[in-house]
Design a protein around this motif. Structure first.
Motif, PDB file in Angstrom:
ATOM      1  N   ASN A 128     -28.550  49.704 -38.313  1.00 39.82           N
ATOM      2  CA  ASN A 128     -27.636  50.042 -39.393  1.00 39.82           C
ATOM      3  C   ASN A 128     -26.592  51.059 -38.933  1.00 39.82           C
ATOM      4  N   LEU A 129     -27.053  51.967 -38.094  1.00 42.95           N
ATOM      5  CA  LEU A 129     -26.130  52.970 -37.574  1.00 42.95           C
ATOM      6  C   LEU A 129     -25.056  52.327 -36.712  1.00 42.95           C
ATOM      7  N   TYR A 130     -25.478  51.395 -35.839  1.00 40.85           N
ATOM      8  CA  TYR A 130     -24.512  50.807 -34.932  1.00 40.85           C
ATOM      9  C   TYR A 130     -23.563  49.864 -35.661  1.00 40.85           C
ATOM     10  N   ASP A 131     -24.058  49.226 -36.688  1.00 44.02           N
ATOM     11  CA  ASP A 131     -23.236  48.266 -37.399  1.00 44.02           C
ATOM     12  C   ASP A 131     -22.316  49.020 -38.340  1.00 44.02           C
ATOM     13  N   ILE A 132     -21.128  49.289 -37.854  1.00 44.08           N
ATOM     14  CA  ILE A 132     -20.256  50.211 -38.579  1.00 44.08           C
ATOM     15  C   ILE A 132     -19.799  49.600 -39.900  1.00 44.08           C
ATOM     16  N   ASN A 133     -19.446  48.329 -39.896  1.00 43.01           N
ATOM     17  CA  ASN A 133     -18.927  47.750 -41.136  1.00 43.01           C
ATOM     18  C   ASN A 133     -20.017  47.077 -41.952  1.00 43.01           C
ATOM     19  N   LYS A 134     -21.247  47.246 -41.536  1.00 48.28           N
ATOM     20  CA  LYS A 134     -22.410  46.799 -42.299  1.00 48.28           C
ATOM     21  C   LYS A 134     -22.346  45.318 -42.625  1.00 48.28           C
ATOM     22  N   ASP A 135     -21.945  44.533 -41.631  1.00 51.67           N
ATOM     23  CA  ASP A 135     -21.880  43.105 -41.909  1.00 51.67           C
ATOM     24  C   ASP A 135     -23.047  42.356 -41.281  1.00 51.67           C
ATOM     25  N   GLY A 136     -23.968  43.072 -40.667  1.00 48.73           N
ATOM     26  CA  GLY A 136     -25.136  42.415 -40.122  1.00 48.73           C
ATOM     27  C   GLY A 136     -24.998  42.045 -38.662  1.00 48.73           C
ATOM     28  N   TYR A 137     -23.821  42.284 -38.090  1.00 43.90           N
ATOM     29  CA  TYR A 137     -23.616  41.970 -36.683  1.00 43.90           C
ATOM     30  C   TYR A 137     -23.037  43.186 -35.970  1.00 43.90           C
ATOM     31  N   ILE A 138     -23.508  43.405 -34.759  1.00 41.06           N
ATOM     32  CA  ILE A 138     -22.903  44.468 -33.939  1.00 41.06           C
ATOM     33  C   ILE A 138     -21.957  43.787 -32.971  1.00 41.06           C
ATOM     34  N   THR A 139     -20.682  44.075 -33.091  1.00 42.98           N
ATOM     35  CA  THR A 139     -19.731  43.525 -32.138  1.00 42.98           C
ATOM     36  C   THR A 139     -19.523  44.513 -31.006  1.00 42.98           C
ATOM     37  N   LYS A 140     -18.799  43.994 -29.988  1.00 46.09           N
ATOM     38  CA  LYS A 140     -18.587  44.866 -28.835  1.00 46.09           C
ATOM     39  C   LYS A 140     -17.720  46.070 -29.191  1.00 46.09           C
ATOM     40  N   GLU A 141     -16.760  45.837 -30.081  1.00 47.16           N
ATOM     41  CA  GLU A 141     -15.868  46.937 -30.437  1.00 47.16           C
ATOM     42  C   GLU A 141     -16.658  48.029 -31.156  1.00 47.16           C
ATOM     43  N   GLU A 142     -17.511  47.597 -32.080  1.00 46.01           N
ATOM     44  CA  GLU A 142     -18.302  48.605 -32.802  1.00 46.01           C
ATOM     45  C   GLU A 142     -19.157  49.402 -31.827  1.00 46.01           C
ATOM     46  N   MET A 143     -19.780  48.665 -30.913  1.00 46.87           N
ATOM     47  CA  MET A 143     -20.649  49.346 -29.947  1.00 46.87           C
ATOM     48  C   MET A 143     -19.834  50.272 -29.069  1.00 46.87           C
ATOM     49  N   LEU A 144     -18.623  49.832 -28.730  1.00 42.23           N
ATOM     50  CA  LEU A 144     -17.793  50.698 -27.890  1.00 42.23           C
ATOM     51  C   LEU A 144     -17.435  51.986 -28.632  1.00 42.23           C
ATOM     52  N   ASP A 145     -17.139  51.846 -29.916  1.00 42.87           N
ATOM     53  CA  ASP A 145     -16.839  53.044 -30.695  1.00 42.87           C
ATOM     54  C   ASP A 145     -18.015  54.015 -30.677  1.00 42.87           C
ATOM     55  N   ASP A 176     -21.350  47.133 -21.873  1.00 42.61           N
ATOM     56  CA  ASP A 176     -21.594  45.824 -21.252  1.00 42.61           C
ATOM     57  C   ASP A 176     -23.064  45.672 -20.894  1.00 42.61           C
ATOM     58  N   MET A 177     -23.623  46.757 -20.358  1.00 45.79           N
ATOM     59  CA  MET A 177     -25.040  46.713 -20.001  1.00 45.79           C
ATOM     60  C   MET A 177     -25.897  46.457 -21.224  1.00 45.79           C
ATOM     61  N   PHE A 178     -25.527  47.150 -22.298  1.00 48.14           N
ATOM     62  CA  PHE A 178     -26.280  46.992 -23.540  1.00 48.14           C
ATOM     63  C   PHE A 178     -26.231  45.557 -24.031  1.00 48.14           C
ATOM     64  N   PHE A 179     -25.020  44.998 -24.014  1.00 49.06           N
ATOM     65  CA  PHE A 179     -24.888  43.633 -24.524  1.00 49.06           C
ATOM     66  C   PHE A 179     -25.609  42.630 -23.640  1.00 49.06           C
ATOM     67  N   LYS A 193     -28.920  37.795 -26.621  1.00 47.85           N
ATOM     68  CA  LYS A 193     -29.644  36.718 -25.961  1.00 47.85           C
ATOM     69  C   LYS A 193     -28.826  35.428 -25.911  1.00 47.85           C
ATOM     70  N   ASN A 194     -28.198  35.120 -27.014  1.00 46.52           N
ATOM     71  CA  ASN A 194     -27.512  33.827 -27.038  1.00 46.52           C
ATOM     72  C   ASN A 194     -26.058  33.942 -26.619  1.00 46.52           C
ATOM     73  N   LYS A 195     -25.677  35.117 -26.140  1.00 46.09           N
ATOM     74  CA  LYS A 195     -24.359  35.330 -25.557  1.00 46.09           C
ATOM     75  C   LYS A 195     -23.247  34.894 -26.486  1.00 46.09           C
ATOM     76  N   ASP A 196     -23.394  35.209 -27.757  1.00 45.47           N
ATOM     77  CA  ASP A 196     -22.310  34.850 -28.652  1.00 45.47           C
ATOM     78  C   ASP A 196     -21.395  36.026 -28.939  1.00 45.47           C
ATOM     79  N   GLY A 197     -21.581  37.091 -28.216  1.00 43.45           N
ATOM     80  CA  GLY A 197     -20.669  38.225 -28.350  1.00 43.45           C
ATOM     81  C   GLY A 197     -21.060  39.210 -29.422  1.00 43.45           C
ATOM     82  N   VAL A 198     -22.035  38.850 -30.232  1.00 47.14           N
ATOM     83  CA  VAL A 198     -22.486  39.802 -31.239  1.00 47.14           C
ATOM     84  C   VAL A 198     -24.005  39.922 -31.137  1.00 47.14           C
ATOM     85  N   VAL A 199     -24.517  41.015 -31.641  1.00 46.08           N
ATOM     86  CA  VAL A 199     -25.968  41.228 -31.642  1.00 46.08           C
ATOM     87  C   VAL A 199     -26.423  41.223 -33.100  1.00 46.08           C
TER      88      VAL A 199
END
Lengths: 655, 242
Positions: free
Chosen positions: B158-175, B202-205, B210-216
Motif C-alpha cells: 500500500n505504501l509503494y502503490d502511490i495512487n492506490k490502484d493496486g499496481y506498482i509501476t516503475k515510476e511509482e517505485m522510482l519515486d 530495476d533490481m527490484f522489478f 514475475k510475468n514481466k508486464d511492467g507492473v507488480v
C-alpha cells in the motif's frame, strides 16, 4: 532530539518495515530493551511540594540530572521518593521542560537564582524557548553589566607595584585617588574656564577714545590678553605632554577624542606664533582663532553629564541621520514647490531654489523670521503645509533620542548609587565577619579558663559552656584550633577588633580613616607584612592570645565605651585594647603554654613589645577595666588569673 | 421568528417593491453583481469564519478505549502509553501533513525526509482526509507491530502503490526509491550516483515482476517476499518496539 519526538520513535521504527522489501542487504539486529519495566509514576519531592510524573517523561533527556542515574543519589528509601532541597517554584519550569520539551523563563524569578537551578539540574539555558529567550538574555546582560560595574570599582584600588608612569596615568584618569591629582584637576579646570572667558571678553567693546569708535578689548589690551593666552596654552601643553607620557598605549591615546580636542585647542596658538605679521594669511589666522573655542570641550573631562550627552549622541547616530535625511528631503521638495509657486509674483525674494531653502528651513523648524514671506495664495497654502509637516518630521526622532539619553543617564546614576551603597554594605559584612572571629577567640579564652579552672570540669559546666555555641560553631572553632596547632601560632585579635570598633563607633569617618587605622596598626607592630584581611589574621611573630575585656553578648559597645573613656584625648582615632598575655614562667602549667606559643618565643616577643607599648600610650591601671569586664559575664576570671600567675598584661593601643 | 403567514406577506411585498419604486430587475441584478464583487475583493472575511469552523472541527477526540482495544492488537496499557505520547505532541488530536513531515525529518537530520514522509503520511491516512487521527495512528502501528506477515506485506504494498490502484509501476517505485535515497543525504560512502535509485528499482522489478508486464501486483509482491528469506527475517525485526 526533542522530547516529544522521542515519543514518535516507535512510529518511525515501525514504518521502517516499509523499507524491508526493497532492501538488498540483511538488516542489523535490533537492540533489546532489557529493562522492560512498566511505565511508573515517580514522585519528586522538592522541599515538601510533591511533583509526580512518569519515569519515561524524565528519561527523555538522559544528559540531565533527572534523566540520568544521578537522581538515584537523591532517592529516599523510606518514603520511596526523590527528595530535592531546592526551590519548588523554580522546579516547576524545570519539570515542565521535561513534559513539553520547551523551557520557559518565568519573569518573576531572579536571573541568577534561575541560572543556579538550571545548573543544578544539568540543563543548559540555551534551550530556553523563543518566547522567553529574549527576556532571559536581556536580564542576564543587565546582571552582567551590574557585576562588571562592581568589578571595575575594585580595579580602582591601588595596586602595590605601580611605577611612576602608571601612577600618573591613574591620577589623570581618577582625580579623587590622590590629592595631587585633585589639585591638578581643579587647576586645569580653572584654566579652561579662564581661557574661554578670555576669548569671550576679547571681543567685547570696552571703552573708547573719543575720536575712535568702540574698540574691542582684545585690541586695546593686546599684551594682557596675549599673556593670558600664553599662560593657558602653556598649562594645556604641559598637561597634554604629561598625559601622552603617562598613557599606557600612546597610539591609542593619540587617537582618542579627548586628545584630539586637546590638540585642536592648543594648535591655533602655535600656528599663530609661526605666522605673525603675514598679511596674506591673516584671514586664515582669524579663522584659526575660532578653533580656540573648542577649549570648552575640554570640560567634558570634568563633567560626567557632558560625557553622557556625547555618548548619547553617538549612540543615536542613526536616528539623527534619519532626521537629517528626512529633513533634507522635505526641504528640497518644499523649496522647489515654493519657488515655482512664487515665481509669478513680482519682487519676490524667492529668486532661486537654493534661495528658497532658507525659507523652508526657517518655516519647518517653526522659526519664522519673516525675512522671506510668500505673497501668492498658492505660496501661502504651500507655506502652511510646509510648517505643519516640519513639526511632524522633527517630532518623530526626538523621543528616541530622549529615551536613549534617559536610559544612559539612569544607568550612570545607578552605578554611582551602587558605589555609594557598596561601602556601607561592605562595612556591615565586615562587622558580621569579625563577630564570628571574635566568637572563636572568646571561646578560646573560655576554653582556656575551663582548662585552668579544673581538670575535673563537671558535665554541667561543660554543657553550660557548650550550650551557647551551636554544633556548627564548635566544629568551626575546633578547626581553627587545629590550624593553630598545626602552625604553632595563635590567632590574634588586633586588626579585626579594631576595625569592628572603629566602624561601630565612628560612622562618619569611614574608609579613609580605616585605611589609615590599618596602616597605623601595621606600623605600630613594627612589621611590614600587608595585613589585608580584616578577619582572622595569623601573623608571624605577633603572638599571644589577645583577649578583649568584653562580655559575650554585646560585642563592640561596652568595649568601645571603655575605650572611648580612655581615648577621648585621642580625638578621631579609636583604641582597641589588646591584652597580650605573655607567660613568662617556663614551668607554667602545660595547658597555658599549649595555647600560646613556645615560651621562649613568647619571651622574645615580649621583650620587643614592651618597649613599644610604653612608648605609645599607657592606660593607667590594668586591673581597672578588668572589673568592668568581670561584671558582664560569669566566666571572666581570666585576667585575674593571669595577674595571679604574674604574667604581664601589656595593653597596646593601636593608633 | 417569523410565522409562515408573515413570510408570505413579506414575499408579496418584495415582489411589489421593484414596481413601486421603479427599480427594474436589471438594477437589482447589478446590485447583486456589485455585492459579489465586493465579497470577492475582500475574501478574508468569508474565509476567516470558515476557518474558525474548521479549526473547531479539527479538535478530534478518539473513540473509546474499549473500541480501540477491540480493533487493534494492543493492550489497554499500551494504548494508554501510545495516546499519552500522541496527545503530548499533538494537543489537538490530529496530525496534519506538515507536522508529520517535521516530526519524521527530525529522525533523519542528515538528509531530506520530506518526500518519504509524504508517502508515509498517505499510507497512515487510510481515509484520506488529510490528517492522521489517533485511530489511524494506532491502526497503522497495530498492523506493523502486531500484524501477521501477510498484513505487513499488504501495508508495504500500500505504501509503494502511490495512487492506490493496486499496481506498482516503475515510476511509482522510482519515486519511492528516490525518496528513500534522499533521506541519506549528500555525505554518503560511496558517493550516491544519479543512476543508483534506478538501478535499485530495476533490481527490484527483476525480482518481483514475475510475468514481466511492467507492473507488480499484490499477489506477485506477497509471493515473492514470502519466498525471500532475508525479507521474512527482517519483517520480524521490529516486533518489540512497543
Amino acid at each position: 532530539m526533542a522530547a516529544g519526538v522521542a515519543a514518535w520513535l516507535p512510529l518511525a521504527r515501525a514504518a521502517a518495515i516499509g523499507w524491508m522489501p526493497v532492501a538488498n542487504c540483511p538488516m542489523p539486529i535490533a537492540p533489546r530493551d532489557h529493562s522492560k519495566r512498566q511505565d511508573e509514576l515517580i514522585i519528586l519531592n522538592v522541599s515538601g511540594r510533591r511533583f509526580q510524573t512518569w519515569r519515561t517523561t524524565l528519561d527523555r533527556y538522559p544528559d540531565t540530572l533527572l534523566g540520568s542515574s544521578e537522581k538515584e543519589f537523591f532517592y529516599n528509601e523510606e518514603t520511596k521518593e526523590y527528595f530535592f532541597d531546592r526551590d519548588p517554584d523554580a522546579f516547576r519550569s524545570v519539570l515542565n521542560f521535561y513534559r513539553t520539551g520547551k523551557l520557559h523563563y518565568p519573569r518573576y524569578e531572579c536571573i541568577s537564582a534561575y541560572d543556579e537551578e538550571l545548573a543544578f539540574f544539568g540543563i543548559i539555558p540555551e534551550i530556553i524557548g523563543d518566547c522567553c529567550y529574549e527576556e532571559y538574555k536581556d536580564r542576564k546582560r543587565e546582571n552582567a553589566e551590574r557585576l562588571m560595574d562592581d568589578q571595575e570599582e575594585n580595579k580602582d584600588s591601588k595596586l602595590p607595584n605601580m611605577n611612576f608612569r602608571e601612577t600618573m596615568w591613574r591620577a589623570f584618569e581618577n582625580p579623587h585617588t590622590s590629592t595631587m591629582a585633585l589639585v591638578f584637576y581643579y587647576v586645569t579646570g580653572f584654566f579652561i574656564a579662564v581661557s574661554v572667558i578670555t576669548n569671550v571678553v576679547e571681543t567685547v567693546p570696552c571703552g573708547s577714545t573719543p575720536n575712535q569708535k568702540d574698540v574691542p578689548c582684545g585690541e586695546r589690551y593686546t599684551v594682557a590678553f596675549f599673556c593670558m593666552d600664553t599662560a593657558c596654552v602653556m598649562i594645556f601643553t604641559v598637561e597634554y605632554l604629561l598625559r601622552l607620557f603617562a598613557a599606557p598605549s600612546r597610539y591609542r591615546f593619540m587617537r582618542s577624542v579627548m586628545s584630539i580636542i586637546d590638540v585642536v585647542a592648543i594648535l591655533p596658538y602655535y600656528i599663530g606664533l609661526v605666522m605673525t605679521n603675514n598679511e596674506d594669511v591673516s584671514g586664515a589666522f582669524v579663522t584659526l582663532r575660532v578653533f580656540r573655542v573648542f577649549r570648552i570641550f575640554k570640560f567634558s573631562r570634568h563633567s560626567q553629564g557632558l560625557r553622557i550627552l556625547g555618548y548619547t549622541l553617538k549612540s543615536c547616530a542613526s536616528e539623527l541621520g534619519f532626521l537629517l535625511f528626512s529633513l533634507t528631503m522635505a526641504i528640497i521638495i518644499f523649496a522647489t514647490v515654493m519657488f515655482y509657486a512664487e515665481k509669478g509674483s513680482s519682487s519676490s525674494k524667492f529668486t532661486s531654489i537654493p534661495a528658497s531653502f532658507w525659507y523652508t528651513i526657517v518655516t519647518m523648524t517653526t522659526l519664522g523670521y519673516g525675512d522671506m514671506v510668500p505673497k501668492t495664495i498658492a505660496g501661502k497654502i504651500f507655506g502652511s503645509i510646509c510648517s505643519l509637516s516640519g513639526v511632524l518630521v522633527i517630532a518623530l526622532p526626538v523621543p528616541v533620542i530622549v529615551s536613549n539619553f534617559s536610559r544612559i543617564y539612569h544607568q550612570n546614576q545607578r552605578a554611582d548609587k551602587r558605589r555609594a551603597q557598596k561601602k556601607a554594605r561592605l562595612a556591615r559584612i565586615r562587622i558580621a565577619k569579625t563577630c564570628s572571629s571574635n566568637a572563636y577567640l572568646q571561646r578560646k579564652r573560655n576554653g582556656l579558663l575551663s582548662e585552668l579552672l579544673d581538670l575535673t570540669t563537671s558535665e554541667e559546666e561543660q554543657q553550660h559552656l557548650n550550650k551557647s555555641t551551636s554544633l556548627l560553631e564548635s566544629q568551626h572553632h575546633h578547626l581553627l584550633h587545629c590550624l593553630e596547632k598545626t602552625t604553632s601560632l595563635s590567632l590574634s585579635l588586633s586588626l579585626s577588633l579594631s576595625l569592628s570598633l572603629s566602624l561601630a563607633v565612628s560612622q562618619a569617618h569611614e574608609f579613609i580613616d580605616e585605611q589609615m587605622f590599618e596602616q597605623n596598626c601595621v606600623e605600630s607592630a613594627l612589621q611590614s607584612y600587608p595585613s589585608r584581611s580584616p578577619s582572622l589574621s595569623s601573623q608571624e611573630g605577633f603572638t599571644g592570645t589577645c583577649c578583649s575585656c568584653r562580655s559575650r553578648k554585646s560585642i563592640p559597645l561596652p568595649n568601645s565605651s571603655m575605650s572611648t573613656t580612655h581615648t577621648h584625648t585621642q580625638g578621631l582615632q579609636e583604641l582597641s585594647a589588646l591584652h597580650i598575655q605573655c607567660a613568662e614562667q617556663q614551668g607554667h602549667s602545660s595547658s597555658r603554654s599549649s595555647l600560646n606559643m613556645q615560651p621562649n618565643e613568647v619571651g622574645r616577643f615580649n621583650c620587643r613589645e614592651r618597649q613599644i607599648t610604653t612608648a605609645i600610650i599607657s592606660i593607667p591601671s590594668p586591673p581597672a577595666p578588668i572589673p568592668e569586664g568581670d561584671g558582664h559575664g560569669p566566666p571572666n576570671p581570666g585576667p585575674s588569673i593571669s595577674t595571679t600567675a604574674s604574667s604581664n598584661i601589656v595593653k597596646v593601643s593601636a593608633l | 421568528m417569523s410565522t409562515p403567514a408573515k413570510r408570505t406577506h413579506w414575499r408579496e411585498g418584495l415582489r411589489h417593491f421593484p414596481r413601486d419604486h421603479g427599480l427594474s430587475k436589471k438594477v437589482l441584478l447589478n446590485c447583486c453583481l456589485v455585492r459579489r464583487i465586493i465579497t470577492w475583493a475582500s475574501p478574508n472575511k468569508k474565509d476567516s469564519v470558515e476557518d474558525e469552523l474548521e479549526l473547531s472541527a479539527v479538535r478530534h477526540r478518539p473513540e473509546g478505549l474499549e473500541k480501540l482495544e477491540a480493533q487493534t492488537r494492543f493492550s489497554r496499557k499500551e494504548l494508554q502509553i501510545l495516546y499519552r505520547g500522541f496527545k503530548n505532541e499533538c494537543p489537538s488530536g490530529v496530525v496534519n501533513e506538515d507536522t508529520f513531515k517535521d516530526i519524521y525529518s527530525q529522525f533523519f537530520p542528515q538528509g531530506d525526509a520530506s518526500t518519504y514522509a509524504h508517502f508515509l503520511f498517505n499510507a497512515f491516512d487510510t481515509d484520506h482526509n488529510g490528517s492522521v487521527s489517533f485511530e489511524d495512528f494506532v491502526m497503522g502501528l497495530s498492523i506493523l507491530l502486531r500484524g501477521s506477515v501477510q498484513e505487513k506485506l499488504n501495508w508495504a504494498f500500500n505504501l509503494y502503490d502511490i495512487n492506490k490502484d493496486g499496481y506498482i509501476t516503475k515510476e511509482e517505485m522510482l519515486d519511492i526509491m528516490k525518496a528513500i535515497y534522499d533521506m541519506m543525504g549528500k555525505c554518503t560512502y560511496p558517493i550516491l550516483k544519479e543512476e543508483t535509485p534506478r538501478q535499485h528499482v530495476d533490481m527490484f522489478f527483476q525480482k518481483m515482476d514475475k510475468n514481466k508486464d511492467g507492473v507488480v501486483t499484490i499477489d506477485e509482491f506477497i509471493d515473492c517476499c514470502q519466498n525471500d528469506e532475508n525479507i521474512m527475517r527482517s519483517m520480524q525485526l521490529f516486533e518489540n518496539v512497543i
